[in-house]
Design a protein around this motif. Structure first.
Motif, PDB file in Angstrom:
ATOM      1  N   UNK A  80       0.849  -1.195   0.000  1.00  0.00           N
ATOM      2  CA  UNK A  80       0.000   0.000   0.000  1.00  0.00           C
ATOM      3  C   UNK A  80       0.882   1.242   0.000  1.00  0.00           C
ATOM      4  N   UNK A  81       0.644   2.213  -0.886  1.00  0.00           N
ATOM      5  CA  UNK A  81       1.457   3.435  -0.905  1.00  0.00           C
ATOM      6  C   UNK A  81       1.413   4.169   0.426  1.00  0.00           C
ATOM      7  N   UNK A  82       2.547   4.742   0.804  1.00  0.00           N
ATOM      8  CA  UNK A  82       2.665   5.420   2.088  1.00  0.00           C
ATOM      9  C   UNK A  82       1.656   6.554   2.243  1.00  0.00           C
ATOM     10  N   UNK A  83       1.410   7.326   1.161  1.00  0.00           N
ATOM     11  CA  UNK A  83       0.528   8.485   1.293  1.00  0.00           C
ATOM     12  C   UNK A  83      -0.905   8.079   1.630  1.00  0.00           C
ATOM     13  N   UNK A  84      -1.287   6.862   1.282  1.00  0.00           N
ATOM     14  CA  UNK A  84      -2.620   6.372   1.652  1.00  0.00           C
ATOM     15  C   UNK A  84      -2.624   5.952   3.114  1.00  0.00           C
ATOM     16  N   UNK A  85      -1.555   5.289   3.546  1.00  0.00           N
ATOM     17  CA  UNK A  85      -1.503   4.780   4.916  1.00  0.00           C
ATOM     18  C   UNK A  85      -1.492   5.896   5.958  1.00  0.00           C
ATOM     19  N   UNK A  86      -0.934   7.050   5.631  1.00  0.00           N
ATOM     20  CA  UNK A  86      -0.862   8.151   6.602  1.00  0.00           C
ATOM     21  C   UNK A  86      -1.853   9.262   6.272  1.00  0.00           C
ATOM     22  N   UNK A  87      -2.803   8.975   5.412  1.00  0.00           N
ATOM     23  CA  UNK A  87      -3.784   9.981   5.005  1.00  0.00           C
ATOM     24  C   UNK A  87      -4.642  10.401   6.193  1.00  0.00           C
ATOM     25  N   UNK A  88      -4.767  11.713   6.478  1.00  0.00           N
ATOM     26  CA  UNK A  88      -5.524  12.162   7.657  1.00  0.00           C
ATOM     27  C   UNK A  88      -7.037  12.132   7.466  1.00  0.00           C
ATOM     28  N   UNK A  89      -7.500  12.218   6.225  1.00  0.00           N
ATOM     29  CA  UNK A  89      -8.936  12.271   5.985  1.00  0.00           C
ATOM     30  C   UNK A  89      -9.524  10.916   5.647  1.00  0.00           C
ATOM     31  N   UNK A  90     -10.764  10.930   5.184  1.00  0.00           N
ATOM     32  CA  UNK A  90     -11.460   9.688   4.843  1.00  0.00           C
ATOM     33  C   UNK A  90     -10.893   9.130   3.547  1.00  0.00           C
ATOM     34  N   UNK A  91     -10.881   7.804   3.435  1.00  0.00           N
ATOM     35  CA  UNK A  91     -10.450   7.146   2.206  1.00  0.00           C
ATOM     36  C   UNK A  91     -11.508   7.317   1.118  1.00  0.00           C
ATOM     37  N   UNK A  92     -11.048   7.423  -0.126  1.00  0.00           N
ATOM     38  CA  UNK A  92     -11.969   7.301  -1.246  1.00  0.00           C
ATOM     39  C   UNK A  92     -12.360   5.829  -1.368  1.00  0.00           C
ATOM     40  N   UNK A  93     -13.374   5.555  -2.188  1.00  0.00           N
ATOM     41  CA  UNK A  93     -13.788   4.165  -2.375  1.00  0.00           C
ATOM     42  C   UNK A  93     -12.636   3.329  -2.924  1.00  0.00           C
ATOM     43  N   UNK A  94     -11.867   3.905  -3.864  1.00  0.00           N
ATOM     44  CA  UNK A  94     -10.744   3.175  -4.461  1.00  0.00           C
ATOM     45  C   UNK A  94      -9.660   2.904  -3.416  1.00  0.00           C
ATOM     46  N   UNK A  95      -9.382   3.897  -2.563  1.00  0.00           N
ATOM     47  CA  UNK A  95      -8.364   3.726  -1.520  1.00  0.00           C
ATOM     48  C   UNK A  95      -8.800   2.689  -0.493  1.00  0.00           C
ATOM     49  N   UNK A  96     -10.081   2.709  -0.157  1.00  0.00           N
ATOM     50  CA  UNK A  96     -10.592   1.750   0.820  1.00  0.00           C
ATOM     51  C   UNK A  96     -10.468   0.317   0.283  1.00  0.00           C
ATOM     52  N   UNK A  97     -10.774   0.143  -0.990  1.00  0.00           N
ATOM     53  CA  UNK A  97     -10.633  -1.187  -1.591  1.00  0.00           C
ATOM     54  C   UNK A  97      -9.180  -1.633  -1.585  1.00  0.00           C
ATOM     55  N   UNK A  98      -8.265  -0.689  -1.838  1.00  0.00           N
ATOM     56  CA  UNK A  98      -6.840  -1.029  -1.839  1.00  0.00           C
ATOM     57  C   UNK A  98      -6.382  -1.452  -0.445  1.00  0.00           C
ATOM     58  N   UNK A  99      -6.802  -0.706   0.589  1.00  0.00           N
ATOM     59  CA  UNK A  99      -6.425  -1.040   1.962  1.00  0.00           C
ATOM     60  C   UNK A  99      -6.997  -2.393   2.356  1.00  0.00           C
ATOM     61  N   UNK A 100      -8.221  -2.674   1.923  1.00  0.00           N
ATOM     62  CA  UNK A 100      -8.865  -3.926   2.300  1.00  0.00           C
ATOM     63  C   UNK A 100      -8.268  -5.146   1.591  1.00  0.00           C
ATOM     64  N   UNK A 101      -7.338  -4.911   0.682  1.00  0.00           N
ATOM     65  CA  UNK A 101      -6.666  -6.030   0.022  1.00  0.00           C
ATOM     66  C   UNK A 101      -5.474  -6.535   0.838  1.00  0.00           C
ATOM     67  N   UNK A 102      -5.088  -5.795   1.908  1.00  0.00           N
ATOM     68  CA  UNK A 102      -3.848  -6.181   2.589  1.00  0.00           C
ATOM     69  C   UNK A 102      -3.915  -7.555   3.272  1.00  0.00           C
ATOM     70  N   UNK A 103      -5.065  -8.043   3.765  1.00  0.00           N
ATOM     71  CA  UNK A 103      -5.052  -9.405   4.312  1.00  0.00           C
ATOM     72  C   UNK A 103      -4.730 -10.466   3.261  1.00  0.00           C
ATOM     73  N   UNK A 104      -5.358 -10.358   2.092  1.00  0.00           N
ATOM     74  CA  UNK A 104      -5.088 -11.324   1.033  1.00  0.00           C
ATOM     75  C   UNK A 104      -3.653 -11.180   0.514  1.00  0.00           C
ATOM     76  N   UNK A 105      -3.181  -9.938   0.390  1.00  0.00           N
ATOM     77  CA  UNK A 105      -1.804  -9.710  -0.041  1.00  0.00           C
ATOM     78  C   UNK A 105      -0.821 -10.314   0.957  1.00  0.00           C
TER      79      UNK A 105
END
Length: 393
Positions: free
Chosen positions: A254-279
Motif C-alpha cells: 500500500x502506498x505510504x501516502x494512503x496509509x498516513x492519510x488524515x482524511x477519509x479514504x476514497x472508495x478506491x483507496x478503501x478497496x486497496x487497503x482492504x486487500x492487505x489481508x489477502x496480499x
C-alpha cells in the motif's frame, strides 16, 4: 561444514567431555583447546559473533543455521537459560574456559555467581536469556540479574530495527526472514516474563510513519500474552506471536501516502487497503520461510465472528483460533494508538469496546480473558527511541 557449525559442534563436544573428566584431565583439555581453536578460526574476519537458541533451532546473527537443524545442545542450553551467546574477537582462552564451566554448571543446576560479571564493564564472551536489555546494562546476563521487579524502561530499538528490516526485505521481494521473526518473538516473550508480574512494555508512536513497526511489535506481544493466558505455552504461544508480528505484512503493498492519510479514504483507496489481508497471505505462502499459520492469520484477522468484515468468505466458516486471538489484540492496540484521523482511546475505553464486541465481531471467551489479562498486567507505553527507523503504516 561452515565455520559457525564447526565451532558449535566443538562446543558441544567440549561440554560433553567436561561431564566425563575432571579439571586438568588431558582429554578434557584437548576438547577445550579444539573448541577454542574453532572459535578463533571463526573470529578471524569477524569483530563479533552472536548465536541465539530458540527451542531446537540455532541462529547465527540473522541466519538460521540449516547445517545444524537438530543440534541437541541448542535445546539443552536454552533450557538452562543460555539462549544467546555473544563473543568479541579479542576473546582469550581463560574467559572461554570460564564460560564453558558456567554453562556446564547451569545445565547441571549449579548456582552460578554473577558478581564478577556485574563488576566488569564488558567481557569478551557473554551469555544469558534472549531478552531485552534495560538502558545502561551491558549484557543479557546482567540485565536478568539486576531487573527482577516490575516494569522498567525497556529499550525495544533492536526489535524495531529488526521488524523494519523484515518489512524492507519483503517489500523488495526477498524471502520471509523466519529466523529474524522467531528471534524477535523470543526476545519479546522473554522480556514479558522478566518480573514478578506479566510485563507488557507496549510502544507508542511519535510520528504516523512509525505505526506499522509499533503495531506489529505490540500485537505480537499481546498475542503471546493472550495465548499464555488461555493455557497455551512454549512453541505454540510463540507461533501465535509470530503470526501477530506478520499479520499486517500485506501493507507493504500500500502506498505510504494512503496509509498516513488524515482524511477519509476514497472508495478506491478503501478497496486497496482492504486487500492487505489477502496480499499478506499471498506473500507469506509464496516465499520461502513463511508459515501456514501466519498466512491464515494474515488472511483472517479482519473477519468477524458473525461473518462480516473482510475479505468476504465465499462460504461462511469459523476462523482459526490464532486469527481470533490476533483480531482481539489488533483492535486493542489500534484503538489505543493515535491515528491521522483520530486521537488514541484510553485503555479502559478500548477494553469496554472489546468486551462489547464479544459475540458479534470478537470471540466472547477471548475478550473476557484479554480484558482480565490487561487489567492484571504491568502495562507501560513508551515511544520508539529517536534512533529507531520509521516505516509507513
Amino acid at each position: 561444514m561452515t565455520r559457525e557449525g564447526a565451532f558449535l559442534i566443538s562446543l558441544g563436544q567440549a561440554l560433553a567431555t567436561m561431564g566425563l573428566y575432571a579439571e586438568g584431565h588431558p582429554a578434557r583439555e584437548r576438547a577445550i583447546d579444539a573448541s577454542f581453536d574453532n572459535l578463533l578460526q571463526l573470529m578471524v574476519d569477524m569483530p563479533a559473533v552472536h548465536f541465539s537458541f530458540l527451542g531446537s533451532e540455532t541462529i547465527v546473527g540473522r541466519r538460521p543455521m540449516t547445517e545444524l537443524v537438530s543440534w541437541e545442545w541448542a535445546a539443552r542450553m536454552a533450557k538452562a537459560g543460555v539462549e544467546r551467546i555473544e563473543v568479541d574477537a579479542e576473546v582469550t582462552r581463560d574467559p572461554y574456559v570460564r564460560f564453558l564451566e558456567e554453562v556446564w554448571g547451569r545445565m547441571n543446576g549449579e548456582e552460578i555467581s554473577t558478581l564478577e560479571s556485574r563488576q566488569l564493564v564488558r567481557g569478551p564472551i557473554r551469555y544469558g536469556a534472549l531478552r531485552l536489555n534495560r538502558p545502561g546494562t551491558t549484557s543479557p546476563t546482567q540485565a536478568s540479574e539486576e531487573w527482577a521487579g516490575e516494569a522498567g524502561p525497556i529499550s525495544l530499538v533492536e526489535e524495531i530495527e529488526a521488524i523494519s528490516w523484515m518489512h524492507e526485505q519483503v517489500a523488495q521481494g526477498e524471502n520471509i526472514p523466519l529466523g529474524e521473526v522467531e528471534a524477535v518473538v523470543g526476545s519479546l516473550s522473554a522480556s514479558m516474563h522478566a518480573g514478578r508480574r506479566l510485563l507488557l512494555p507496549l510502544l507508542t508512536i511519535k510520528e504516523f510513519d512509525q505505526y506499522t513497526l509499533t503495531h506489529s511489535c505490540n500485537v505480537a506481544m499481546l498475542a503471546i500474552a493472550l495465548a499464555e493466558a488461555l493455557g497455551l505455552h512454549g512453541a505454540t504461544a510463540r507461533a501465535f506471536g509470530a503470526a501477530g508480528l506478520l499479520h499486517d505484512i500485506g501493507k507493504v503493498k500500500i502506498p505510504r501516502d494512503i496509509l498516513v492519510k488524515p482524511g477519509r479514504f476514497t472508495d478506491a483507496e478503501r478497496l486497496l487497503v482492504r486487500r492487505h489481508p489477502a496480499e499478506g497471505a499471498r506473500i507469506i505462502l509464496t516465499r520461502p520461510g513463511g508459515s501456514e499459520l501466519a498466512a491464515v492469520v494474515a488472511y483472517e484477522h479482519h473477519i468477524f465472528l458473525d461473518g462480516r468484515g473482510y475479505p468476504e468468505l465465499a462460504t461462511p466458516r469459523n476462523c482459526h483460533y490464532a486469527s481470533r486471538i490476533v483480531h482481539v489484540c489488533d483492535i486493542y492496540d489500534a484503538l489505543c494508538t493515535v491515528r491521522p484521523y483520530r486521537e488514541a482511546w484510553e485503555p479502559q475505553e478500548a477494553l469496554a469496546y472489546i468486551e462489547q464486541q464479544g459475540g458479534t465481531e470478537l470471540d466472547p471467551a477471548l475478550t473476557a480473558t484479554f480484558a482480565a489479562m490487561i487489567r492484571e498486567a504491568a502495562v507501560s507505553r513508551s515511544p520508539i527511541v529517536d534512533s529507531a527507523p520509521s516505516l509507513g503504516s
